[in-house]
Enzyme design. Structure first.
Site, PDB file in Angstrom:
ATOM      1  N   HIS A  63     -10.773  -2.389   5.538  1.00 23.74           N
ATOM      2  CA  HIS A  63      -9.312  -2.937   4.548  1.00 23.74           C
ATOM      3  C   HIS A  63      -8.177  -1.485   5.214  1.00 23.74           C
ATOM      4  CE1 HIS A  63      -6.796  -2.228   1.217  1.00 23.74           C
ATOM      5  NE2 HIS A  63      -6.458  -3.160   0.787  1.00 23.74           N
ATOM      6  N   GLU A 110      -3.847  -8.813   5.661  1.00 25.22           N
ATOM      7  CA  GLU A 110      -3.027  -8.170   4.869  1.00 25.22           C
ATOM      8  C   GLU A 110      -2.407  -7.057   6.214  1.00 25.22           C
ATOM      9  OE1 GLU A 110      -5.826  -8.259   1.220  1.00 25.22           O
ATOM     10  OE2 GLU A 110      -6.339  -5.862   2.877  1.00 25.22           O
ATOM     11  N   GLY A 164       0.617  -3.635  -2.166  1.00 21.76           N
ATOM     12  CA  GLY A 164       0.874  -2.655  -2.991  1.00 21.76           C
ATOM     13  C   GLY A 164       2.014  -2.135  -2.753  1.00 21.76           C
ATOM     14  N   SER A 198       0.200  -7.811  -1.743  1.00 20.90           N
ATOM     15  CA  SER A 198       1.960  -8.146  -3.040  1.00 20.90           C
ATOM     16  C   SER A 198       1.981  -9.791  -3.642  1.00 20.90           C
ATOM     17  CB  SER A 198       2.990  -7.406  -2.035  1.00 20.90           C
ATOM     18  OG  SER A 198       2.726  -6.468  -2.323  1.00 20.90           O
TER      19      SER A 198
HETATM   20  P1  PGA Z   1      -1.659  -5.846  -3.095  1.00 20.81           P
HETATM   21  O1  PGA Z   1      -2.885  -4.970  -2.379  1.00 20.81           O
HETATM   22  O2  PGA Z   1      -1.837  -6.645  -3.900  1.00 20.81           O
HETATM   23  O3  PGA Z   1      -1.979  -4.534  -4.330  1.00 20.81           O
HETATM   24  O4  PGA Z   1      -0.388  -5.723  -2.391  1.00 20.81           O
HETATM   25  C1  PGA Z   1      -3.646  -5.845  -1.844  1.00 20.81           C
HETATM   26  C2  PGA Z   1      -4.918  -5.274  -0.996  1.00 20.81           C
HETATM   27  O5  PGA Z   1      -4.647  -4.337  -0.340  1.00 20.81           O
HETATM   28  O6  PGA Z   1      -6.248  -6.083  -0.388  1.00 20.81           O
END
Ligand code: PGA
Length: 226
Positions: free
Chosen positions: A88, A154, A160, A190
């Protein structure tokens, strides 16, 4: 479809016990046939038989030993955890090196864990047109044929922020990843009530990894129900 909730550094054991109970109930009552994964903070792991898979946001590639502050296989075993998140961007940011990520991957594979391996570029890399090259490097030296591997795309600029990557970019990158592996592919960044349908409708998209919008169990349930 796979619906994965990354709760990050949120929820206590008490609040997560409530989350787990509501989610479990929701899955059973609605006969949800999708695969549901939930990654609570390590200290909120629960013992029990759930209709979702409990996963670890982090672990150290060891059984146990002199690794201050880490948790090893022995600690995951106590909760029957056989599913882990690796790579991550928030952990890469904290300094997890490519070598450590590979060691975690290989350890998880050796122990037959399901691996959700995250990849993603930042905005500079995207704007420089170097996304694919960058992602290929992040996947270098990993066994992309491992049968319990899931890859989550991602893009860092979408995590976020409330703004997901645009659909065309997601589609192009998932197709690129598909050309490298037959592992299931997720999108994360998001994901919310407004965009989940169109994201899941993409050909190569096998599911989503959700942070903010899964923090409240009612919201996560809504996203699963569609
Ligand atoms: P988010 O996070 O949905 O708040 O953007 C996703 C993640 O970090 O796996």
């Amino acid at each position: 479809m796979i619906y994965a909730a990354n709760l990050k550094c949120n929820h206590t054991r008490t609040s997560f016990a409530n989350y787990a109970e509501i989610l479990d109930d929701f899955i059973l009552k609605n006969k949800i046939g999708d695969e549901i994964l939930v990654f609570p903070p390590n200290l909120a792991f629960l013992q029990g038989d759930f209709s979702f898979t409990l996963g670890a946001q982090n672990f150290y590639p060891c059984i146990n030993g002199a690794f201050t502050g880490e948790i090893g296989k022995e600690h995951l075993d106590e909760f029957g955890i056989k599913c882990v998140l690796i790579g991550h961007s928030e952990r890469r940011n904290l300094g997890e090196s490519k070598d450590l990520l590979k060691a975690k991957f290989d350890f998880a594979k050796q122990n037959d864990y399901k691996i959700i391996f995250c990849v993603g570029e930042n905005l500079d890399t995207k704007n420089a047109g170097k996304t694919k090259e960058f992602l290929a490097k992040q996947l270098e030296n990993l066994d992309l044929k491992y049968k319990k591997l899931v890859i989550a795309y991602e893009p860092i600029y979408s995590i976020g922020t409330g703004v997901s990557a645009n659909l065309k970019d997601i589609k192009e990158i998932l197709a690129f990843l598909r050309s490298k592996t037959s592992a299931k592919l997720l999108y994360g960044g998001s994901v919310n009530e407004k965009n989940i349908k169109e994201i899941l409708s993409l050909n190569e998209c096998d599911g989503v990894l959700i942070g903010s919008a899964a923090l409240k169990v009612e919201n996560f349930a809504k996203l699963i129900k569609g």
